[in-house]
Design an enzyme around this catalytic site. Sequence first.
Site, PDB file in Angstrom:
ATOM      1  N   HIS A 311       7.210  33.565  30.026  1.00 19.07           N
ATOM      2  CA  HIS A 311       8.343  32.828  30.567  1.00 19.07           C
ATOM      3  C   HIS A 311       9.573  33.737  30.707  1.00 19.07           C
ATOM      4  CE1 HIS A 311      10.752  29.028  31.070  1.00 19.07           C
ATOM      5  NE2 HIS A 311      11.707  29.830  30.631  1.00 19.07           N
ATOM      6  N   GLU A 312       9.972  34.357  29.627  1.00 20.61           N
ATOM      7  CA  GLU A 312      11.158  35.224  29.683  1.00 20.61           C
ATOM      8  C   GLU A 312      10.896  36.435  30.582  1.00 20.61           C
ATOM      9  OE1 GLU A 312      13.792  33.964  28.671  1.00 20.61           O
ATOM     10  OE2 GLU A 312      13.034  32.428  27.304  1.00 20.61           O
ATOM     11  N   HIS A 315      11.780  35.552  34.092  1.00 21.34           N
ATOM     12  CA  HIS A 315      13.232  35.680  34.318  1.00 21.34           C
ATOM     13  C   HIS A 315      13.621  37.154  34.514  1.00 21.34           C
ATOM     14  CE1 HIS A 315      14.369  31.539  33.651  1.00 21.34           C
ATOM     15  NE2 HIS A 315      13.916  31.509  32.412  1.00 21.34           N
ATOM     16  N   GLU A 341      14.181  29.186  36.902  1.00 23.64           N
ATOM     17  CA  GLU A 341      13.094  28.526  36.171  1.00 23.64           C
ATOM     18  C   GLU A 341      11.792  28.558  36.968  1.00 23.64           C
ATOM     19  OE1 GLU A 341      12.894  27.136  33.020  1.00 23.64           O
ATOM     20  OE2 GLU A 341      14.803  28.172  32.735  1.00 23.64           O
TER      21      GLU A 341
END
Lengths: 547, 547
Positions: A311-312, A315, A341
């Site tokens: 997830h990170e 980003h 997101e």
Amino acid sequence: MADTNTTDDVGTLGARATGIDAGNDGDADAAGATAGAGVEPAVLINPKTDIAALAELERHLYAHRYAQIGIACYGSSIDPAAAAADRGEAQAILEEEDQALLCSPETGAMLERLSLPHVAELLTPTQAAEVRVLKRDRSRLVDVPGEVQGAFTRLVSESDDVWRRAKAANDWESFEPYLDRVVHQMVDIAGFRDPQRNPYDVWLDDFEHGTDRAFYDAFFAQVKGVVVPLLAEIASKGWQPDRSVIEGKFDEGRQWELARDLMDLEGLDKRTVFLTSTEHPFSDALTTNYGIIAAHVYPEDVISNVFTMLHEGGHALYETGVDPSYDYTVLKGGTSSGIHEAQSRFFENYVGRSRAFAPHLLAAMAKHFRGQLGRVTPNQFYQATNRAEGTPVRVEADELTYPLHILIRYEIEQELFSGEATAADVPTLWKQGYKDYLGVDVVDYAHGCLQDTHWADGLFGYFPTYALGGAYGAQMRHRMIDEGMDFEGLLAQGDLSPISAWLKDRIWKYGRSKDPDELIASACGEPFDARYYTDYLVEKFSALYGL
Amino acid sequence: MADTNTTDDVGTLGARATGIDAGNDGDADAAGATAGAGVEPAVLINPKTDIAALAELERHLYAHRYAQIGIACYGSSIDPAAAAADRGEAQAILEEEDQALLCSPETGAMLERLSLPHVAELLTPTQAAEVRVLKRDRSRLVDVPGEVQGAFTRLVSESDDVWRRAKAANDWESFEPYLDRVVHQMVDIAGFRDPQRNPYDVWLDDFEHGTDRAFYDAFFAQVKGVVVPLLAEIASKGWQPDRSVIEGKFDEGRQWELARDLMDLEGLDKRTVFLTSTEHPFSDALTTNYGIIAAHVYPEDVISNVFTMLHEGGHALYETGVDPSYDYTVLKGGTSSGIHEAQSRFFENYVGRSRAFAPHLLAAMAKHFRGQLGRVTPNQFYQATNRAEGTPVRVEADELTYPLHILIRYEIEQELFSGEATAADVPTLWKQGYKDYLGVDVVDYAHGCLQDTHWADGLFGYFPTYALGGAYGAQMRHRMIDEGMDFEGLLAQGDLSPISAWLKDRIWKYGRSKDPDELIASACGEPFDARYYTDYLVEKFSALYGL
């Protein structure tokens, strides 16, 4: 002494205090001379002067952002505890300087002149985008009185602190009055900014430009119409995958090695992205050469580590994938919460929670935890990480039920902003929402309406972007496949580079130069459509549960 | 729109850009009204307005310093390699802002008004000290044209880079032209600042207010007159302590644990002082609540770790020992390089290299390296860490020969600044100096005149403060004993708290509010006297070598 002359503004720190007019003096003189010829001064400033001032403004905003991100990132991980107040003071002063830079009348006049049609045509497309984005950033601040903004900053700082203690003590009452105050102040601020508009719409638009209640109402109606019956069908099957195969105790040191391997698997460049540890994971970037992933590992939950990193990492790929020529400008970074997101959830869910990619994640984990995970099959791993069921805590929710957690918050936010409800009603609304949508009985505040920091921090209007990001990503995935990409085949080979190349070319590289709706339309060849998201969820979970 | 009005300074970013006039408008109006009464405006600004502006200026300088120290500290330890240029750009912009804040005519006028006798008497002693220190900081910058200062900043940035590569390649020729350029530009800058004064004196005074060539000539003559014959006497004895007892390979992880134990032993509070790792050790502080020690451990040299920690710990004790009411003001931090070095060398040498404290250092080390150091005696340790002999590298020098390394540099700096020598002469001067003073044959540039970064960084005039700091510390130690402190007894007990209390009360707490000469006189009851330093060296090394 030449520098002791006094003027009306002595005693304050004047025009030269930031030094950001340095180097423009020559041009300014030329403009002054022209203005002397009797023509309207607003038109006669040499555009070169304004273009130079634009770049100069952005350099200073860059340096302040660099300082702020650095202070915040390191602050949260390694500062000594006693330094908190001193850090907060430094941050507040730098924030004041940023606001003053952006909101000065001179900046406003400069941006207006650069928007005049005959001047705007002299700008490069990048400069035009810089002017547009700066004007929007400025408009969010300039009409709010300094004391109102200051009171809000202090309120949310205090409110965050009260919330932390309230959550730890499972004590709703202490936090309740702060929630009302935060809502009231956000309503007031929205009124200063755009008195004609519904206050909640003002904030929704802040986090995702172009959205409002009508947009989200339609979106959530579509999601709810599919997910709620699907979840009921799953529940009626009476079967759930076995999660125990991926449970156990996992050494923290080896988990950090796993985290670094996952960065490689995701295609992150360690020369530009720096991994550190923190309490609450996040990612950010100072420039395309300097991304940060701050993660957390729990000895009892290696799966959290895996999906947090993916997830990170999404980003960080976005931020470091922006056109490097946007470094030092306001176009640097992601364009909205929703698009951000979309990237993080793309790697977390469409890559990380797919059946095809499961062998690669499992292999990465088994390398460090052979004894514990060596005999888990990819299918067991896939099923265990996709168990769909109502649970009380958003951050632990599965891919299917996640948007319902967001819907519950979205509905409560609307009621608070419209005045239909106050903070005192929130626990009841929360219980009802979790019962109705997820079939969950809320047992306490800490795992109920005190679980998230967002409201305490004044982030009303932010939650919906989480669900929207998931839907954006599904549409991108659909488009990749539609254009002929062998999406599942690439995942099966563990080759994410064509997927990242697609995202970089359609999304990442544009930074803030395109708005979300424009990006989706250009990337996917059509406007946003939530159908790709609901279709994906139906297909995936029907197959997984044999519906 | 109210904010699109145009004035002569449109196109530049004007008076309100930093926001640092916020909150003073009311007072400024009052002052304006008074000025309208026909009296000299310079006198009639309400002093309250200026006092508020003074505090406001210092708040902004604080935030910028916080940002700069944070960026530099973290930058040197954990930034990804690719981020170097972006970090440098952010630092340069913040530096510009600092200079602009301090050098603006409005700041100059405000400081002049606050220095007027009938206004100065309204100030608290702290405010008066703030004005005095700010005026001096400002005077160092304000007369140097921006383009000259900018060219120098760029030159030393490039020069540092060239030096790094030159040292690695043992290549003097590539660095030589930079050395001449650095000297020429420093001479030019000194000329702008004080055309009446010898340029080298200008820089000596920068690093240690109140010093000049005459001061250091006398100091070094005294030191040389004692140390050179003492060293010759030691050499003629033909005996040296055995260093092998403290040599070996020492696990890095355990060395970091040792470093933390040494912080406790030295009395550093881990809630306020943060230990991190870096390539080139340093210490700094953001406020008294936030000190940083950046250290480095070498597996093959545990002794370096011990004395680095004591040295940097001394700096950190000073910075965090300043009166907390000076936080956020220009009085925060150490008053000069020499006084700072006095603190670091106090703990490194007068505590750490004493016979009395040896058992405590040895015990701390043996706790982590029992197998390797468990049988070393305190006397062996004391002798091994005090072996006095000519060696080529300054940072590895012992306590006795160290000031001679400095003297060699001081003499060469003078010749370069007077024009008696150019960079081309430096290798020869270096060889001659090391032969004459230390009996050392210089074998290459990397361990010769390319060993230090200071000249590449434009720090001419800085080296002498290292030797002076040692001498300051000896005078403080003498004074403690003279006042009845059982100095050796406290070291033998491992109780440093009365020593730290003395230093805090006489030195640390004053921050920058007192100048070095004033501090020495008040702390020691008499002006600086190098005799205490030479007496100490004679006594210590005569005993150690049985002379």
